[in-house]
Design an enzyme around this catalytic site. Structure first.
Site, PDB file in Angstrom:
ATOM      1  N   ASN A   1       0.856  -1.184   0.000  1.00  0.00           N
ATOM      2  CA  ASN A   1       0.000   0.000   0.000  1.00  0.00           C
ATOM      3  C   ASN A   1       0.902   1.248   0.000  1.00  0.00           C
ATOM      4  O   ASN A   1       1.715   1.430   0.908  1.00  0.00           O
ATOM      5  CB  ASN A   1      -0.893  -0.031   1.248  1.00  0.00           C
ATOM      6  CG  ASN A   1      -1.860   1.134   1.282  1.00  0.00           C
ATOM      7  OD1 ASN A   1      -1.452   2.280   1.113  1.00  0.00           O
ATOM      8  ND2 ASN A   1      -3.124   0.873   1.503  1.00  0.00           N
TER       9      ASN A   1
ATOM     10  N   HIS B   1       1.079   6.013   1.966  1.00  0.00           N
ATOM     11  CA  HIS B   1       1.907   6.838   2.852  1.00  0.00           C
ATOM     12  C   HIS B   1       2.988   7.618   2.123  1.00  0.00           C
ATOM     13  O   HIS B   1       3.494   8.607   2.645  1.00  0.00           O
ATOM     14  CB  HIS B   1       2.468   5.997   3.999  1.00  0.00           C
ATOM     15  CG  HIS B   1       1.389   5.599   4.946  1.00  0.00           C
ATOM     16  ND1 HIS B   1       0.816   6.498   5.811  1.00  0.00           N
ATOM     17  CD2 HIS B   1       0.723   4.443   5.093  1.00  0.00           C
ATOM     18  CE1 HIS B   1      -0.144   5.892   6.483  1.00  0.00           C
ATOM     19  NE2 HIS B   1      -0.231   4.646   6.066  1.00  0.00           N
TER      20      HIS B   1
ATOM     21  N   HIS C   1      -5.436   3.750  -1.977  1.00  0.00           N
ATOM     22  CA  HIS C   1      -6.793   4.095  -1.549  1.00  0.00           C
ATOM     23  C   HIS C   1      -7.115   5.506  -2.032  1.00  0.00           C
ATOM     24  O   HIS C   1      -6.505   6.475  -1.579  1.00  0.00           O
ATOM     25  CB  HIS C   1      -6.849   4.007  -0.015  1.00  0.00           C
ATOM     26  CG  HIS C   1      -8.203   4.288   0.568  1.00  0.00           C
ATOM     27  ND1 HIS C   1      -8.432   4.218   1.930  1.00  0.00           N
ATOM     28  CD2 HIS C   1      -9.387   4.623   0.013  1.00  0.00           C
ATOM     29  CE1 HIS C   1      -9.705   4.509   2.175  1.00  0.00           C
ATOM     30  NE2 HIS C   1     -10.307   4.775   1.025  1.00  0.00           N
TER      31      HIS C   1
ATOM     32  N   ARG D   1      -9.331   8.190  -1.594  1.00  0.00           N
ATOM     33  CA  ARG D   1     -10.360   8.610  -0.636  1.00  0.00           C
ATOM     34  C   ARG D   1     -11.246   9.692  -1.243  1.00  0.00           C
ATOM     35  O   ARG D   1     -10.829  10.445  -2.110  1.00  0.00           O
ATOM     36  CB  ARG D   1      -9.703   9.163   0.637  1.00  0.00           C
ATOM     37  CG  ARG D   1      -8.981   8.127   1.472  1.00  0.00           C
ATOM     38  CD  ARG D   1      -8.375   8.797   2.697  1.00  0.00           C
ATOM     39  NE  ARG D   1      -9.398   9.449   3.491  1.00  0.00           N
ATOM     40  CZ  ARG D   1     -10.006   8.908   4.548  1.00  0.00           C
ATOM     41  NH1 ARG D   1      -9.650   7.711   4.959  1.00  0.00           N
ATOM     42  NH2 ARG D   1     -10.922   9.564   5.210  1.00  0.00           N
TER      43      ARG D   1
ATOM     44  N   ARG E   1      -7.076  12.957   0.318  1.00  0.00           N
ATOM     45  CA  ARG E   1      -6.027  13.544   1.163  1.00  0.00           C
ATOM     46  C   ARG E   1      -4.644  12.965   0.925  1.00  0.00           C
ATOM     47  O   ARG E   1      -3.653  13.533   1.352  1.00  0.00           O
ATOM     48  CB  ARG E   1      -6.416  13.489   2.639  1.00  0.00           C
ATOM     49  CG  ARG E   1      -6.359  12.128   3.251  1.00  0.00           C
ATOM     50  CD  ARG E   1      -6.652  12.254   4.733  1.00  0.00           C
ATOM     51  NE  ARG E   1      -6.546  10.958   5.348  1.00  0.00           N
ATOM     52  CZ  ARG E   1      -7.301  10.545   6.326  1.00  0.00           C
ATOM     53  NH1 ARG E   1      -8.233  11.322   6.814  1.00  0.00           N
ATOM     54  NH2 ARG E   1      -7.121   9.365   6.840  1.00  0.00           N
TER      55      ARG E   1
ATOM     56  N   GLU F   1      -8.335   0.593  -3.455  1.00  0.00           N
ATOM     57  CA  GLU F   1      -9.241   0.634  -2.301  1.00  0.00           C
ATOM     58  C   GLU F   1     -10.172   1.820  -2.474  1.00  0.00           C
ATOM     59  O   GLU F   1      -9.728   2.916  -2.834  1.00  0.00           O
ATOM     60  CB  GLU F   1      -8.451   0.825  -1.007  1.00  0.00           C
ATOM     61  CG  GLU F   1      -7.644  -0.367  -0.614  1.00  0.00           C
ATOM     62  CD  GLU F   1      -6.921  -0.115   0.703  1.00  0.00           C
ATOM     63  OE1 GLU F   1      -7.218   0.870   1.395  1.00  0.00           O
ATOM     64  OE2 GLU F   1      -6.047  -0.919   1.019  1.00  0.00           O
TER      65      GLU F   1
ATOM     66  N   THR G   1      -8.062   3.578   8.070  1.00  0.00           N
ATOM     67  CA  THR G   1      -9.290   2.773   8.077  1.00  0.00           C
ATOM     68  C   THR G   1      -9.413   2.069   9.428  1.00  0.00           C
ATOM     69  O   THR G   1      -8.514   1.347   9.829  1.00  0.00           O
ATOM     70  CB  THR G   1      -9.227   1.743   6.924  1.00  0.00           C
ATOM     71  OG1 THR G   1      -8.792   2.417   5.751  1.00  0.00           O
ATOM     72  CG2 THR G   1     -10.576   1.134   6.678  1.00  0.00           C
TER      73      THR G   1
ATOM     74  N   GLU H   1     -10.887  -9.419   2.468  1.00  0.00           N
ATOM     75  CA  GLU H   1      -9.638  -9.068   3.154  1.00  0.00           C
ATOM     76  C   GLU H   1     -10.015  -8.883   4.618  1.00  0.00           C
ATOM     77  O   GLU H   1     -10.790  -7.982   4.960  1.00  0.00           O
ATOM     78  CB  GLU H   1      -9.040  -7.776   2.576  1.00  0.00           C
ATOM     79  CG  GLU H   1      -7.747  -7.385   3.311  1.00  0.00           C
ATOM     80  CD  GLU H   1      -7.071  -6.147   2.718  1.00  0.00           C
ATOM     81  OE1 GLU H   1      -7.263  -5.854   1.514  1.00  0.00           O
ATOM     82  OE2 GLU H   1      -6.354  -5.474   3.473  1.00  0.00           O
TER      83      GLU H   1
ATOM     84  N   HIS I   1      -3.803  -4.594   7.294  1.00  0.00           N
ATOM     85  CA  HIS I   1      -3.869  -3.494   8.252  1.00  0.00           C
ATOM     86  C   HIS I   1      -3.064  -3.784   9.520  1.00  0.00           C
ATOM     87  O   HIS I   1      -3.310  -4.779  10.202  1.00  0.00           O
ATOM     88  CB  HIS I   1      -5.305  -3.127   8.636  1.00  0.00           C
ATOM     89  CG  HIS I   1      -5.445  -1.656   8.871  1.00  0.00           C
ATOM     90  ND1 HIS I   1      -5.073  -1.071  10.051  1.00  0.00           N
ATOM     91  CD2 HIS I   1      -5.849  -0.665   8.059  1.00  0.00           C
ATOM     92  CE1 HIS I   1      -5.259   0.225   9.941  1.00  0.00           C
ATOM     93  NE2 HIS I   1      -5.726   0.504   8.753  1.00  0.00           N
TER      94      HIS I   1
HETATM   95  N1  PXP Z   1      -5.661  -3.072   3.711  1.00  0.00           N
HETATM   96  C1  PXP Z   1      -6.608  -2.102   3.757  1.00  0.00           C
HETATM   97  C2  PXP Z   1      -7.975  -2.447   3.266  1.00  0.00           C
HETATM   98  C3  PXP Z   1      -6.311  -0.801   4.220  1.00  0.00           C
HETATM   99  O1  PXP Z   1      -7.257   0.144   4.246  1.00  0.00           O
HETATM  100  C4  PXP Z   1      -4.989  -0.517   4.623  1.00  0.00           C
HETATM  101  C5  PXP Z   1      -4.617   0.857   5.091  1.00  0.00           C
HETATM  102  O2  PXP Z   1      -4.990   1.825   4.208  1.00  0.00           O
HETATM  103  C6  PXP Z   1      -4.034  -1.551   4.561  1.00  0.00           C
HETATM  104  C7  PXP Z   1      -4.405  -2.817   4.125  1.00  0.00           C
HETATM  105  C8  PXP Z   1      -2.605  -1.330   4.983  1.00  0.00           C
HETATM  106  O3  PXP Z   1      -2.556  -1.055   6.341  1.00  0.00           O
HETATM  107  P1  PXP Z   1      -1.186  -0.578   6.995  1.00  0.00           P
HETATM  108  O4  PXP Z   1      -0.812   0.716   6.359  1.00  0.00           O
HETATM  109  O5  PXP Z   1      -1.511  -0.459   8.455  1.00  0.00           O
HETATM  110  O6  PXP Z   1      -0.180  -1.665   6.724  1.00  0.00           O
END
Ligand code: PXP
Length: 243
Positions: free
Chosen positions: A8, A11, A44, A46, A50, A71, A102, A152, A192
């Site tokens: 992901n 960040h 993602h 959004r 952001r 996402e 999330t 997921e 997550h």
């Molecule tokens: N999976 C989903 C559906 C998410 O929303 C996120 C965070 O945006 C992640 C995985 C990744 O989570 P993390 O950044 O905590 O590893």
């Protein structure tokens, strides 16, 4: 069997937006991660844009060679964008404006009709649909009924566990959920709050083909570089200990 790592890259975009600059670019991150052997890119888009923006998703679709997982919230705006951009997969997630990240799984039971309609629109466009849910029997069964191919399971509560006992309880829930999903014909992935310390525990959950991880990898990349951070996590989920 090789276990897939979906990175992901939200960040990276968060860092860019902190200064409203055009760097660091999440597109560059996706390309570096693919060179390092990542199996897919997750982002993602959004409603408030952001971090990841529309331009990012459009370019990612053009340059990602592995697998693009978008996402998105369960809204007609997002379904329209997904059906236009055509990522390989769409993961429907809950979205609240004030949240830092999330915070939990999607309420599939409570949003049954709209999800059924949106899942079917996405599938008609050839997009594989995943639903981000808690490891809860009702939500898992409802995910199957609305037509999802993948679930997921939300591992955020596991990731936040403060004690071993709490962590084990969460693992038990995830094991149960994964077994049920698998039994009723759903593909099960996890995501997550998974990091380099707790990943060992999460590997106890059976039937998982894919792990979606963001924050811990991007955070580690600040010190060791994205390529090293990706390789280390990919090795860990595949039981190759770097020592
Ligand atoms: N999976 C989903 C559906 C998410 O929303 C996120 C965070 O945006 C992640 C995985 C990744 O989570 P993390 O950044 O905590 O590893």
């Amino acid at each position: 069997m090789h276990k897939r790592l979906g990175l992901n890259i939200d960040h990276v975009a968060t860092l860019r937006e902190a200064r409203k600059e055009n760097f660091p670019d999440p597109i560059a991150a996706a390309l570096i991660a693919e060179n390092a052997g990542v199996d897919g890119i997750v982002c993602h888009l959004r409603e408030d844009r952001r971090h990841i923006n529309d331009r990012d998703v459009e370019i990612l679709k053009q340059v990602v060679k592995t697998h693009l997982n978008l996402e998105m919230a369960n809204t007609s705006e997002m379904v329209g964008i997904a059906c236009k951009i055509l990522p390989n997969m769409a993961t429907i997630v809950p979205e609240k404006r004030q949240e830092v990240t999330t915070e939990g799984g999607l309420d599939v039971v409570g949003n049954f009709e709209s999800l059924k309609e949106n899942v079917s629109k996405l599938k008609d466009s050839g997009i594989v649909v995943s639903l981000f849910i808690d490891a809860d029997e009702k939500q898992i069964r409802a995910s199957k009924e609305v037509g999802a191919t993948v679930i997921e399971l939300h591992t955020g509560t596991f990731g936040n566990s403060k004690t071993k006992i709490e962590q084990q309880k969460e693992i038990e829930k995830l094991v149960k959920g994964s077994n049920l999903g698998h039994e009723i014909g759903l593909q099960v992935s996890l995501g997550h709050g998974i990091d380099y310390n707790n990943v060992y525990e999460i590997l106890k959950v059976p039937h998982i083909e894919e792990y979606n991880i963001g924050f811990s990898i991007i955070a580690k990349s600040v010190f060791v570089g994205l390529e090293n951070a990706v390789k280390e996590m990919s090795d860990l989920i595949n039981g190759k200990n770097n020592g």
